[in-house]
Write an enzyme that holds these catalytic residues in place. Sequence first.
Site, PDB file in Angstrom:
ATOM      1  N   LYS A  65      21.183  10.885 -25.701  1.00 24.04           N
ATOM      2  CA  LYS A  65      21.257  10.166 -26.991  1.00 24.04           C
ATOM      3  C   LYS A  65      21.905  10.951 -28.148  1.00 24.04           C
ATOM      4  O   LYS A  65      23.096  10.869 -28.339  1.00 24.04           O
ATOM      5  CB  LYS A  65      19.875   9.637 -27.354  1.00 24.04           C
TER       6      LYS A  65
ATOM      7  N   PHE B 118      10.065   5.276 -19.813  1.00 22.63           N
ATOM      8  CA  PHE B 118      11.445   4.816 -19.638  1.00 22.63           C
ATOM      9  C   PHE B 118      12.311   6.017 -19.311  1.00 22.63           C
ATOM     10  O   PHE B 118      12.353   6.980 -20.070  1.00 22.63           O
ATOM     11  CB  PHE B 118      11.985   4.102 -20.885  1.00 22.63           C
TER      12      PHE B 118
ATOM     13  N   ASP C 144      11.357  14.629 -20.351  1.00 26.45           N
ATOM     14  CA  ASP C 144      12.488  13.791 -20.761  1.00 26.45           C
ATOM     15  C   ASP C 144      12.483  13.723 -22.282  1.00 26.45           C
ATOM     16  O   ASP C 144      11.620  13.084 -22.875  1.00 26.45           O
ATOM     17  CB  ASP C 144      12.322  12.403 -20.113  1.00 26.45           C
TER      18      ASP C 144
HETATM   19  C1  LIG Z   1      17.516   6.034 -23.538  1.00 24.02           C
HETATM   20  C2  LIG Z   1      16.635   6.796 -22.630  1.00 24.02           C
HETATM   21  C3  LIG Z   1      17.019   7.091 -21.322  1.00 24.02           C
HETATM   22  C4  LIG Z   1      18.283   6.550 -20.696  1.00 24.02           C
HETATM   23  O1  LIG Z   1      19.439   6.985 -21.344  1.00 24.02           O
HETATM   24  P1  LIG Z   1      20.826   6.241 -21.055  1.00 24.02           P
HETATM   25  O2  LIG Z   1      21.820   7.063 -21.803  1.00 24.02           O
HETATM   26  O3  LIG Z   1      20.697   4.842 -21.570  1.00 24.02           O
HETATM   27  O4  LIG Z   1      21.045   6.272 -19.593  1.00 24.02           O
HETATM   28  C5  LIG Z   1      16.168   7.873 -20.559  1.00 24.02           C
HETATM   29  N1  LIG Z   1      15.022   8.347 -21.063  1.00 24.02           N
HETATM   30  C6  LIG Z   1      14.625   8.079 -22.311  1.00 24.02           C
HETATM   31  C7  LIG Z   1      13.346   8.652 -22.820  1.00 24.02           C
HETATM   32  C8  LIG Z   1      15.410   7.281 -23.145  1.00 24.02           C
HETATM   33  O5  LIG Z   1      15.001   6.995 -24.381  1.00 24.02           O
END
Ligand SMILES: *Cc1c(COP(=O)(O)O)cnc(C)c1O
Length: 401
Positions: free
Chosen positions: A253, A139, A224
């Site tokens: 986050k 994700f 990420d």
């Molecule tokens: C939540 C998340 C995103 C996206 O972040 P947003 O602030 O919702 O755009 C991207 N990568 C990972 C691993 C995430 O958990």
Amino acid sequence: MSEAEKKIFDTDEKDYLPVFNRYKIVLDHGEGVYVWDVAGRKYLDFLGGIAVNVLGHHYPPLVEAIASQAAKIIHASNLYYTKPQADAAAKLTALSGLGKVFFCNSGAEANEGAIKIARKYACQIHPGKSQILTAWDSFHGRTLATLTATGQPKYHEGLGPLPAGFDYIRYNDIADLEAKISDKTAAVMLETIQGEGGVYPPEDNYLKNVRALCDQHGALLILDEIQAGIGRAGTFFAYEKYGVKPDIVTLAKGLAGGVPIGAFAVTNEVAAAFHAGDHGTTFGGNPLACAAANIVLDTIPKKEFLARVEVLGAYFKQKLMELQKKYPAFIVDVRGTGLILGAELASDAHGRDIVNVCLEKGIIINCTVGKVLRFLPPLIITEPQIDEVVSVLDDVISHDA
Ligand SMILES: *Cc1c(COP(=O)(O)O)cnc(C)c1O
């Protein structure tokens, strides 16, 4: 349900784009690891706004930093310098050992920026070097490029044409990467620990082997850490645990404890691919968000703080594994490290039910991919709070199993 709650549900259902499968509570305020709804019901929050409220709710130094920064200047534009932004950037380069930081407003934007700078860097090597390899079940966000990077076809449906140049590999399968990586690969982008896809940490040496393949093919490694970073894994960056260093790391986050922010950090070598005008943002890294980030960056990287996350994570995981032993036909796996933990259920028939029953009992948890109970609590929880969550889960499962 009170009249006041009913009015909020009704208004929201009428006026808000229905893209969220919401739980029926109206949150009003929080304190530490607890939140209260408008009817005064109290909940133990083991989701932390999906890994955002790392210091819990209403953390006094964070509230004070936001309030005093708001009283000075909220937004100044990136055409000018501000001290909170310079301070936050310096803290992140020091923590990561990377050379330069860029601030934006969300995780998707951080990954979007990371993909852009990786492509810009790679096209200097040769113009066809543009492929981005990401993992199935990953994700990475909801913008067109980041949802294309997200290896879950359900998020792609009906949105084409998607940006070109993205291909997918199986996470934790080094042979699959070896087969797909080439001199056309600009970057391999992975979550250090897959979160939304079901809480999958990297297997032994996987990331080291990924790093080696990237080096062999002149591809950048983007990690990420939007969910797993900011101390959640028991180290400030989750990758520290696995003995690798990325060329680019993305954060969001928990970075400002709840104020919207995102960031990517890159090596000086990669940074040199971007020049004035190549990237930008109006809001990103504004003094309000950076003042909040500075509190997080002064608190979480401390040795004692991270050691405590490690202890809490080990304790919680042990308790979840005991629960698995008690209900082996119901819980089939317990995964994760630090305070990013998942308990996989045998089927997806019960996932959302369990979350709902927990909610009725005053516990907030999450279920991802239909059958993985996911725990991303504030990093300031205590052992008795872990006991409470596990005991409620035990009670709920004993009725379902
Ligand atoms: C939540 C998340 C995103 C996206 O972040 P947003 O602030 O919702 O755009 C991207 N990568 C990972 C691993 C995430 O958990």
